[in-house]
Design a protein around this motif. Structure first.
Motif, PDB file in Angstrom:
ATOM      1  N   ALA A  84      49.381  30.745  49.373  1.00  0.00           N
ATOM      2  CA  ALA A  84      50.207  30.293  50.505  1.00  0.00           C
ATOM      3  C   ALA A  84      51.615  29.931  50.078  1.00  0.00           C
ATOM      4  O   ALA A  84      51.826  29.220  49.101  1.00  0.00           O
ATOM      5  CB  ALA A  84      49.559  29.089  51.186  1.00  0.00           C
ATOM      6  N   SER A  85      52.571  30.442  50.820  1.00  0.00           N
ATOM      7  CA  SER A  85      53.965  30.033  50.687  1.00  0.00           C
ATOM      8  C   SER A  85      54.651  30.378  52.007  1.00  0.00           C
ATOM      9  O   SER A  85      54.141  31.181  52.784  1.00  0.00           O
ATOM     10  CB  SER A  85      54.652  30.709  49.502  1.00  0.00           C
ATOM     11  N   ARG A  86      55.779  29.786  52.248  1.00  0.00           N
ATOM     12  CA  ARG A  86      56.475  30.003  53.526  1.00  0.00           C
ATOM     13  C   ARG A  86      56.915  31.452  53.693  1.00  0.00           C
ATOM     14  O   ARG A  86      57.098  31.933  54.801  1.00  0.00           O
ATOM     15  CB  ARG A  86      57.685  29.069  53.618  1.00  0.00           C
ATOM     16  N   SER A  87      57.064  32.159  52.576  1.00  0.00           N
ATOM     17  CA  SER A  87      57.409  33.575  52.601  1.00  0.00           C
ATOM     18  C   SER A  87      56.484  34.290  51.614  1.00  0.00           C
ATOM     19  O   SER A  87      56.592  34.083  50.413  1.00  0.00           O
ATOM     20  CB  SER A  87      58.874  33.765  52.214  1.00  0.00           C
ATOM     21  N   MET A  88      55.565  35.111  52.147  1.00  0.00           N
ATOM     22  CA  MET A  88      54.551  35.762  51.319  1.00  0.00           C
ATOM     23  C   MET A  88      54.673  37.278  51.412  1.00  0.00           C
ATOM     24  O   MET A  88      55.003  37.810  52.471  1.00  0.00           O
ATOM     25  CB  MET A  88      53.146  35.384  51.797  1.00  0.00           C
ATOM     26  N   THR A  89      54.375  37.937  50.311  1.00  0.00           N
ATOM     27  CA  THR A  89      54.205  39.385  50.291  1.00  0.00           C
ATOM     28  C   THR A  89      52.835  39.634  49.693  1.00  0.00           C
ATOM     29  O   THR A  89      52.584  39.295  48.530  1.00  0.00           O
ATOM     30  CB  THR A  89      55.299  40.069  49.449  1.00  0.00           C
ATOM     31  N   LEU A  90      51.944  40.206  50.498  1.00  0.00           N
ATOM     32  CA  LEU A  90      50.554  40.366  50.094  1.00  0.00           C
ATOM     33  C   LEU A  90      50.089  41.803  50.237  1.00  0.00           C
ATOM     34  O   LEU A  90      50.464  42.498  51.187  1.00  0.00           O
ATOM     35  CB  LEU A  90      49.644  39.468  50.938  1.00  0.00           C
ATOM     36  N   GLN A  91      49.250  42.207  49.310  1.00  0.00           N
ATOM     37  CA  GLN A  91      48.592  43.519  49.346  1.00  0.00           C
ATOM     38  C   GLN A  91      47.101  43.265  49.490  1.00  0.00           C
ATOM     39  O   GLN A  91      46.522  42.532  48.701  1.00  0.00           O
ATOM     40  CB  GLN A  91      48.871  44.296  48.052  1.00  0.00           C
ATOM     41  N   ALA A  92      46.474  43.849  50.512  1.00  0.00           N
ATOM     42  CA  ALA A  92      45.038  43.711  50.725  1.00  0.00           C
ATOM     43  C   ALA A  92      44.386  45.085  50.681  1.00  0.00           C
ATOM     44  O   ALA A  92      44.813  46.003  51.390  1.00  0.00           O
ATOM     45  CB  ALA A  92      44.755  43.050  52.065  1.00  0.00           C
ATOM     46  N   THR A  93      43.378  45.203  49.845  1.00  0.00           N
ATOM     47  CA  THR A  93      42.564  46.407  49.792  1.00  0.00           C
ATOM     48  C   THR A  93      41.138  45.979  50.108  1.00  0.00           C
ATOM     49  O   THR A  93      40.631  45.033  49.505  1.00  0.00           O
ATOM     50  CB  THR A  93      42.621  47.072  48.407  1.00  0.00           C
ATOM     51  N   ILE A  94      40.517  46.674  51.047  1.00  0.00           N
ATOM     52  CA  ILE A  94      39.176  46.316  51.491  1.00  0.00           C
ATOM     53  C   ILE A  94      38.274  47.530  51.313  1.00  0.00           C
ATOM     54  O   ILE A  94      38.594  48.626  51.791  1.00  0.00           O
ATOM     55  CB  ILE A  94      39.192  45.873  52.969  1.00  0.00           C
ATOM     56  N   GLN A  95      37.158  47.296  50.611  1.00  0.00           N
ATOM     57  CA  GLN A  95      36.193  48.370  50.430  1.00  0.00           C
ATOM     58  C   GLN A  95      34.813  47.773  50.229  1.00  0.00           C
ATOM     59  O   GLN A  95      34.642  46.818  49.454  1.00  0.00           O
ATOM     60  CB  GLN A  95      36.558  49.252  49.239  1.00  0.00           C
ATOM     61  N   ASP A  96      33.839  48.314  50.941  1.00  0.00           N
ATOM     62  CA  ASP A  96      32.451  47.848  50.873  1.00  0.00           C
ATOM     63  C   ASP A  96      32.350  46.345  51.104  1.00  0.00           C
ATOM     64  O   ASP A  96      31.560  45.649  50.470  1.00  0.00           O
ATOM     65  CB  ASP A  96      31.812  48.228  49.534  1.00  0.00           C
ATOM     66  N   GLY A  97      33.173  45.830  52.011  1.00  0.00           N
ATOM     67  CA  GLY A  97      33.132  44.424  52.362  1.00  0.00           C
ATOM     68  C   GLY A  97      33.836  43.488  51.397  1.00  0.00           C
ATOM     69  O   GLY A  97      33.936  42.296  51.644  1.00  0.00           O
ATOM     70  N   THR A  98      34.349  44.008  50.305  1.00  0.00           N
ATOM     71  CA  THR A  98      35.083  43.194  49.336  1.00  0.00           C
ATOM     72  C   THR A  98      36.574  43.308  49.630  1.00  0.00           C
ATOM     73  O   THR A  98      37.081  44.392  49.912  1.00  0.00           O
ATOM     74  CB  THR A  98      34.797  43.645  47.896  1.00  0.00           C
ATOM     75  N   ILE A  99      37.259  42.166  49.569  1.00  0.00           N
ATOM     76  CA  ILE A  99      38.695  42.117  49.834  1.00  0.00           C
ATOM     77  C   ILE A  99      39.404  41.794  48.530  1.00  0.00           C
ATOM     78  O   ILE A  99      39.150  40.749  47.932  1.00  0.00           O
ATOM     79  CB  ILE A  99      39.032  41.027  50.880  1.00  0.00           C
ATOM     80  N   TRP A 100      40.249  42.697  48.076  1.00  0.00           N
ATOM     81  CA  TRP A 100      41.105  42.426  46.924  1.00  0.00           C
ATOM     82  C   TRP A 100      42.464  42.068  47.499  1.00  0.00           C
ATOM     83  O   TRP A 100      43.084  42.867  48.195  1.00  0.00           O
ATOM     84  CB  TRP A 100      41.212  43.642  46.017  1.00  0.00           C
ATOM     85  N   LEU A 101      42.901  40.865  47.220  1.00  0.00           N
ATOM     86  CA  LEU A 101      44.141  40.356  47.796  1.00  0.00           C
ATOM     87  C   LEU A 101      45.043  39.906  46.663  1.00  0.00           C
ATOM     88  O   LEU A 101      44.598  39.183  45.766  1.00  0.00           O
ATOM     89  CB  LEU A 101      43.832  39.189  48.742  1.00  0.00           C
ATOM     90  N   SER A 102      46.290  40.323  46.716  1.00  0.00           N
ATOM     91  CA  SER A 102      47.197  39.949  45.630  1.00  0.00           C
ATOM     92  C   SER A 102      48.604  39.726  46.145  1.00  0.00           C
ATOM     93  O   SER A 102      49.010  40.269  47.165  1.00  0.00           O
ATOM     94  CB  SER A 102      47.199  41.019  44.537  1.00  0.00           C
ATOM     95  N   ASP A 103      49.316  38.877  45.386  1.00  0.00           N
ATOM     96  CA  ASP A 103      50.756  38.744  45.554  1.00  0.00           C
ATOM     97  C   ASP A 103      51.362  39.159  44.223  1.00  0.00           C
ATOM     98  O   ASP A 103      50.728  39.865  43.446  1.00  0.00           O
ATOM     99  CB  ASP A 103      51.147  37.326  46.004  1.00  0.00           C
ATOM    100  N   GLU A 104      52.564  38.753  43.943  1.00  0.00           N
ATOM    101  CA  GLU A 104      53.224  39.197  42.713  1.00  0.00           C
ATOM    102  C   GLU A 104      52.628  38.577  41.454  1.00  0.00           C
ATOM    103  O   GLU A 104      52.788  39.111  40.361  1.00  0.00           O
ATOM    104  CB  GLU A 104      54.719  38.909  42.806  1.00  0.00           C
ATOM    105  N   GLN A 105      51.929  37.435  41.570  1.00  0.00           N
ATOM    106  CA  GLN A 105      51.397  36.770  40.383  1.00  0.00           C
ATOM    107  C   GLN A 105      49.878  36.695  40.335  1.00  0.00           C
ATOM    108  O   GLN A 105      49.302  36.633  39.260  1.00  0.00           O
ATOM    109  CB  GLN A 105      51.940  35.329  40.286  1.00  0.00           C
ATOM    110  N   GLN A 106      49.217  36.644  41.473  1.00  0.00           N
ATOM    111  CA  GLN A 106      47.783  36.395  41.498  1.00  0.00           C
ATOM    112  C   GLN A 106      47.021  37.548  42.132  1.00  0.00           C
ATOM    113  O   GLN A 106      47.536  38.231  43.009  1.00  0.00           O
ATOM    114  CB  GLN A 106      47.489  35.123  42.292  1.00  0.00           C
ATOM    115  N   HIS A 107      45.779  37.692  41.690  1.00  0.00           N
ATOM    116  CA  HIS A 107      44.888  38.721  42.228  1.00  0.00           C
ATOM    117  C   HIS A 107      43.545  38.064  42.520  1.00  0.00           C
ATOM    118  O   HIS A 107      42.961  37.436  41.640  1.00  0.00           O
ATOM    119  CB  HIS A 107      44.701  39.871  41.243  1.00  0.00           C
TER     120      HIS A 107
END
Length: 183
Positions: A145-168
């Motif tokens: 969480a941050s006031r300005s976020m850039t997130l990538q979400a990949t969803i497959q077989d019910g699993t969500i891979w979510l990342s920003d520039e530092q965390q996965h």
């Protein structure tokens, strides 16, 4: 003087392999003064796993007759109704009568499990899905969480891979009810 909502901006890229949905969007989320950052991030995650170009946040906590998120069709009918937390079972039944699909995303293990034990037999609606995100995953999600976020979400077989520039993160809901049937 009344407290004002805190505005969060999220630039998201969603690649949902399960639904064949690929979407880039810029979202504006208003965090109500009484809303926790955990709940805000769960609301964002619920949007991501139901991503659609017309899926919109509503007035949320400020509106008793609207869900947190919904998808309206061309005739102002409600295709998808998304709730968060532990609503009254009458509210969920009303939502099931108004919308083609209803999703409830629950959190807070102690309270959610008690709520589920009290309500599971009352919620056998064919268009209702109830999903739970455990406390550990919610805590990890909130770290993004941050006031300005850039997130990538990949969803497959019910699993969500979510990342920003530092965390996965790798997240997975526990389904308690799928289309009105115990999971």
């Amino acid at each position: 003087m009344a407290l004002k909502a805190t505005i969060y901006k999220a630039t998201v890229n969603v690649a949902d392999m399960d639904k064949n949905v690929f979407l880039d969007s810029v979202l504006t989320l208003a965090r109500h003064p009484s809303e926790t950052e955990e709940r805000l991030m769960l609301r964002l995650l619920a949007w991501l796993v139901n991503a659609h170009e017309r899926l919109t946040f509503t007035r949320g906590l400020s509106a008793e007759d609207e869900p947190e998120i919904w998808l309206m069709n061309d005739h102002n009918g409600i295709e998808v109704w998304i709730e968060l937390g532990l609503p009254d079972e009458r509210r969920l039944k009303k939502a099931c009568n108004r919308a083609a699909r209803v999703y409830l995303y629950t959190y807070n293990a102690r309270a959610a499990q008690i709520w589920w034990l009290q309500n599971q037999n009352k919620l056998q609606q064919a268009n209702l899905t109830v999903r739970f995100l455990d406390d550990e995953q919610l805590k990890a999600l909130t770290q993004l969480a941050s006031r300005s976020m850039t997130l990538q979400a990949t969803i497959q077989d019910g699993t969500i891979w979510l990342s920003d520039e530092q965390q996965h993160l790798e997240l997975r809901f526990t389904d308690w009810l799928l289309d009105g049937k115990p999971a």
